[in-house]
Design a protein around this motif. Structure first.
Motif, short mmCIF file in Angstrom:
data_model
loop_
_atom_site.label_atom_id
_atom_site.label_comp_id
_atom_site.label_asym_id
_atom_site.label_seq_id
_atom_site.Cartn_x
_atom_site.Cartn_y
_atom_site.Cartn_z
N ASP A 5 0.72 -1.42 0.01
CA ASP A 5 0.15 -0.06 0.13
C ASP A 5 0.95 0.89 -0.34
N GLU A 6 0.21 2.34 0.12
CA GLU A 6 0.94 3.44 0.02
C GLU A 6 1.84 3.58 1.81
N GLN A 7 2.53 4.44 1.53
CA GLN A 7 3.77 4.24 2.55
C GLN A 7 3.04 4.68 3.97
N ARG A 8 2.29 6.25 3.62
CA ARG A 8 1.87 6.73 4.95
C ARG A 8 0.14 5.73 5.51
N LEU A 9 0.00 5.34 4.85
CA LEU A 9 -1.10 4.31 4.85
C LEU A 9 -0.91 2.85 5.94
N ALA A 10 0.43 2.05 5.45
CA ALA A 10 1.03 1.55 5.39
C ALA A 10 1.68 1.75 7.50
N LEU A 11 2.22 3.16 7.49
CA LEU A 11 2.61 3.67 8.61
C LEU A 11 1.53 4.26 9.38
N LEU A 12 0.27 4.21 8.80
CA LEU A 12 -0.72 4.85 9.96
C LEU A 12 -2.22 2.99 10.44
N LEU A 13 -1.84 1.87 9.99
CA LEU A 13 -1.63 0.93 10.33
C LEU A 13 -0.98 0.51 10.61
N GLN A 14 0.08 0.39 11.04
CA GLN A 14 1.12 0.15 11.87
C GLN A 14 1.11 0.76 13.48
N SER A 15 1.38 1.93 13.09
CA SER A 15 0.82 2.86 14.73
C SER A 15 0.07 2.36 14.95
N ARG A 16 -1.08 1.57 15.23
CA ARG A 16 -2.03 1.69 15.95
C ARG A 16 -1.58 0.35 16.74
N TYR A 17 -0.91 0.02 16.19
CA TYR A 17 -0.55 -1.98 17.24
C TYR A 17 1.12 -1.37 18.04
N ALA A 18 1.75 0.50 18.11
CA ALA A 18 3.03 0.26 18.85
C ALA A 18 2.72 1.44 19.78
N ASP A 19 3.79 1.64 20.85
CA ASP A 19 4.07 3.14 21.22
C ASP A 19 4.27 4.56 21.27
N LEU A 20 5.16 3.99 19.71
CA LEU A 20 6.14 4.83 18.88
C LEU A 20 6.01 5.07 17.81
N VAL A 21 6.42 5.78 17.17
CA VAL A 21 7.05 5.63 15.22
C VAL A 21 7.50 6.87 15.21
N VAL A 22 8.53 6.08 14.62
CA VAL A 22 9.73 7.06 13.92
C VAL A 22 9.94 7.37 12.43
N LEU A 23 10.01 8.61 12.15
CA LEU A 23 10.58 9.19 10.70
C LEU A 23 11.45 10.03 10.31
N SER A 24 12.12 10.22 9.07
CA SER A 24 12.89 11.13 9.42
C SER A 24 12.17 12.65 8.70
N GLN A 25 13.25 13.89 9.04
CA GLN A 25 12.00 15.25 8.71
C GLN A 25 12.52 15.14 7.25
N ASP A 26 11.27 15.79 6.58
CA ASP A 26 11.62 15.78 5.02
C ASP A 26 12.89 15.58 4.53
N ALA A 27 12.79 16.95 5.00
CA ALA A 27 14.69 18.17 4.52
C ALA A 27 16.23 16.27 3.89
N GLY A 28 16.03 14.98 4.72
CA GLY A 28 16.40 14.18 4.09
C GLY A 28 15.48 13.02 4.04
N GLU A 29 14.41 12.96 3.07
CA GLU A 29 13.56 12.45 2.96
C GLU A 29 13.88 12.65 1.18
N SER A 30 13.60 10.56 0.49
CA SER A 30 13.24 10.86 -1.00
C SER A 30 12.16 11.92 -0.83
N ALA A 31 11.37 11.97 -2.51
CA ALA A 31 10.26 12.68 -2.78
C ALA A 31 8.84 12.15 -2.36
N THR A 32 9.19 10.42 -2.96
CA THR A 32 7.82 9.98 -2.42
C THR A 32 7.62 9.67 -0.60
#
Length: 274
Positions: free
Chosen positions: A94-121
């Motif tokens: 699935d899309e990355q944001r929807l995948a992470l949204l699903l996984q976040s339901r069953y976690a205590d914390l989600v770790v992501l990167s600032q946009d400045a260091g990310e790929s366009a997608t």
């Protein structure tokens, strides 16, 4: 305590820095670390874009799955190298944001990167997860070098519900910190949210949890986000904690000024909750 931490996995240049932060937290809290990678599209969405099942090149979709699988293999290798005792890889079609949204339901914390260091997608993931996700988000800047997150922490306190949620989410870190600064910026402008002595009640709340806390009440002409970053830099903070604000307009997410500044310009990891 944090017992399940989800980290976004892909092949972007910022993958190493956010994994370092996630591994540090997992090791400090003896947490299970979940690496979450996504194909970018589900098979039904891929078929829809192709126009029909007959026209959809299956090998192209398989290549997307293979790329996600390769990223997860890299995550597993790096997690072991960083000493993470309990970890697993999860691939979502699935899309990355929807995948992470699903996984976040069953976690205590989600770790992501600032946009400045990310790929366009992957750009926009912090904003989306902070405002839509059910869990707090740790946003790691590209310059993060693996330093201890919990040594010195600055907490932005404005009396708001998002700030309360961020503080509650950060408690497992705050109780371990050597120094915690409860930072208020121009608190006289929101006097109804603070009581007779701004910061005193929240400082007492934190102290009862065993947090070593000092209160800084900053009066400044600078924007609140810039003031918080200045306090964090001056205090050598390894982490900044704050509530996140935003609202929907014309179906687009618009972040509040402070949240935008912290997400875009913070030189240290930022823990946000909405």
């Amino acid at each position: 305590m944090y017992k399940t931490i989800v980290v976004h996995v892909d092949d972007s240049p910022s993958m190493d820095t956010r994994l370092q932060a996630a591994a540090w937290l997992a090791n400090a809290h003896e947490a299970h670390l979940v690496g979450s990678a996504a194909t970018g599209l589900s098979w039904p969405a891929f078929v829809l874009l192709a126009g029909s099942m007959r026209l959809a090149p299956r090998e192209d979709f398989d290549a997307m799955r293979k790329a996600a699988h390769t990223s997860l293999q890299g995550f597993a290798t790096q997690a072991r190298r960083l000493g993470v005792q309990s970890h697993e890889e999860r691939m979502i079609e699935d899309e990355q944001r929807l995948a992470l949204l699903l996984q976040s339901r069953y976690a205590d914390l989600v770790v992501l990167s600032q946009d400045a260091g990310e790929s366009a997608t992957s750009r926009g993931l912090p904003q989306y997860l902070v405002l839509h996700g059910p869990r707090p988000v740790l946003v790691v800047p590209p310059a993060y070098d693996g330093a201890t997150i919990a040594d010195s922490v600055v907490v932005g306190w404005d009396g708001s519900v998002p700030a309360i949620r961020a503080i509650q989410a950060a408690l497992p870190i705050l109780v371990r910190a050597s120094t915690v600064i409860l930072a208020l910026v121009n608190s006289d402008r929101e006097s109804g949210l603070h009581g007779d002595e701004p910061g005193a009640d929240m400082a007492l709340f934190l102290a009862r949890h065993g947090v070593r806390v000092d209160v800084v009440n900053e009066r400044t002409q600078a924007a609140a986000g810039d003031a918080l970053l200045d306090i964090a830099r001056a205090g050598g903070a390894g982490l900044l904690v704050a509530g996140a604000f935003g609202h929907s307009r014309y179906r687009e997410i618009l972040l509040g000024g402070v949240t935008r500044v912290l997400l875009e310009r913070a030189p240290m990891p930022v823990l946000l909750a909405h």
